[in-house]
Design an enzyme around this catalytic site. Sequence first.
Site, PDB file in Angstrom:
ATOM      1  N   ASP A  35      -8.751   8.439  16.341  1.00 45.20           N
ATOM      2  CA  ASP A  35      -7.463   7.843  15.984  1.00 45.20           C
ATOM      3  C   ASP A  35      -6.422   8.265  17.011  1.00 45.20           C
ATOM      4  O   ASP A  35      -6.239   9.463  17.262  1.00 45.20           O
ATOM      5  CB  ASP A  35      -7.005   8.310  14.594  1.00 45.20           C
ATOM      6  CG  ASP A  35      -7.757   7.594  13.477  1.00 45.20           C
ATOM      7  OD1 ASP A  35      -8.468   6.626  13.779  1.00 45.20           O
ATOM      8  OD2 ASP A  35      -7.627   8.018  12.314  1.00 45.20           O
ATOM      9  N   ASP A  77       8.950   1.121  10.410  1.00 43.47           N
ATOM     10  CA  ASP A  77       8.073   1.299   9.250  1.00 43.47           C
ATOM     11  C   ASP A  77       6.733   0.596   9.414  1.00 43.47           C
ATOM     12  O   ASP A  77       5.881   0.658   8.530  1.00 43.47           O
ATOM     13  CB  ASP A  77       8.758   0.747   7.987  1.00 43.47           C
ATOM     14  CG  ASP A  77       9.904   1.639   7.554  1.00 43.47           C
ATOM     15  OD1 ASP A  77       9.936   2.795   8.008  1.00 43.47           O
ATOM     16  OD2 ASP A  77      10.766   1.178   6.779  1.00 43.47           O
ATOM     17  N   ASN A  78       6.552  -0.115  10.512  1.00 46.49           N
ATOM     18  CA  ASN A  78       5.333  -0.903  10.667  1.00 46.49           C
ATOM     19  C   ASN A  78       4.313  -0.215  11.553  1.00 46.49           C
ATOM     20  O   ASN A  78       4.662   0.467  12.504  1.00 46.49           O
ATOM     21  CB  ASN A  78       5.663  -2.274  11.275  1.00 46.49           C
ATOM     22  CG  ASN A  78       6.613  -3.046  10.388  1.00 46.49           C
ATOM     23  OD1 ASN A  78       6.387  -3.141   9.190  1.00 46.49           O
ATOM     24  ND2 ASN A  78       7.671  -3.583  10.964  1.00 46.49           N
ATOM     25  N   GLN A 137       8.558   5.007  -4.543  1.00 46.83           N
ATOM     26  CA  GLN A 137       8.121   4.066  -3.504  1.00 46.83           C
ATOM     27  C   GLN A 137       8.720   4.397  -2.131  1.00 46.83           C
ATOM     28  O   GLN A 137       8.115   4.136  -1.100  1.00 46.83           O
ATOM     29  CB  GLN A 137       8.482   2.620  -3.899  1.00 46.83           C
ATOM     30  CG  GLN A 137       7.701   2.092  -5.103  1.00 46.83           C
ATOM     31  CD  GLN A 137       6.183   2.097  -4.914  1.00 46.83           C
ATOM     32  OE1 GLN A 137       5.672   1.477  -4.002  1.00 46.83           O
ATOM     33  NE2 GLN A 137       5.468   2.835  -5.770  1.00 46.83           N
ATOM     34  N   ASP A 166      -9.695   6.337   1.696  1.00 47.43           N
ATOM     35  CA  ASP A 166     -10.534   7.392   2.286  1.00 47.43           C
ATOM     36  C   ASP A 166     -10.161   8.756   1.725  1.00 47.43           C
ATOM     37  O   ASP A 166     -11.031   9.600   1.473  1.00 47.43           O
ATOM     38  CB  ASP A 166     -10.360   7.447   3.815  1.00 47.43           C
ATOM     39  CG  ASP A 166     -10.891   6.200   4.512  1.00 47.43           C
ATOM     40  OD1 ASP A 166     -11.674   5.461   3.898  1.00 47.43           O
ATOM     41  OD2 ASP A 166     -10.516   5.985   5.681  1.00 47.43           O
TER      42      ASP A 166
END
Length: 339
Positions: free
Chosen positions: A30, A124-125, A283, A294
Amino acid sequence: MSNEETNTSTGKGTALSENMLFGMGNPLLDISAVVDKDFLDKFAEIVKRKKVEYHAGGSTQNSVKIAQWMIQEPHKVATFFGCIGKDHFGEILKKKAEEAHVDAHYYEQNEEPTGTCAACITGDNRSLVANLAAANCYKKEKHLDLDSNWELVEKAKVYYIAGFFLTVSPESILKVAKHASENNKIFCMNLSAPFISQFFREPLMKVMPYVDILFGNETEAATFAKELGFETDDIAEIAHKTQNLPKENEKRQRVVVFTQGKDDTVATVGDKVIMFPVLDIDQNDIVDTNGAGDSFVGGFLSALVQEQVLEECIRAGHYAAHVIIRRVGCTFPEKPDFR
């Protein structure tokens, strides 16, 4: 976990030792970096230009890594097999697995480079770009079948393989699953993604008779039910029907666990289907839900390998997912705060 074990286990757990938990799957390095929007078009520059973070990734490796983090000590309770390239990223992946105290034994080959999953974070993406590369090259006869590696398989008590590995080496999965079944050990699997049930149904159903614990989320469960002609979209009913599919080792009743994001987790307990509420979270505190599935499995496995009751395994799973979704990527603090 048989019925009897579910009901009568003391929950005190068992002493842990190295290599008790075995995972096999697609190891990915990653790579995450915070970037601006224009940058997404010029992706190859990411490693050269930006400050990047590396983590040992890929679905199964994430889960065993989190199980090891929940366990803390002894180190190397979790073993992991998968294929990487003999390259720079492969070396980083080995180092990262070692830092996570996972006993990773990779099959290293020259044909393909180490698989990567790059996360480009803009505000945030997150844009995820996965390239399996070497992960696709795992060879049973060149790795799993070697005596020194198979001995590690035999040492384990609990096995976990994500459904993604069905696309790479179904014969490796079957060999491990049959070993677990014949020795009354626990074999766990994950539906992993709707496309697995759709396009890899045949290898999936060959392994299913050996599956003691099956994980999935609500979307994966619905697709699985559709492919098998269950004629219901009720998650509890799907869990019940899945539990009753043919099974080789009759000493253990199959357990089916379906997560549903912020909604209750659905699990079969004996012949009943029970709902387990997840931990409340604001949230606004949710940073990244990508690693939630995972990490739930990782938490669950950490309790399972200690022979905890099902309810406790699910509680550990909910805790781990709750920690991971508040962070970027499948990362965690130094120590868990789980009691």
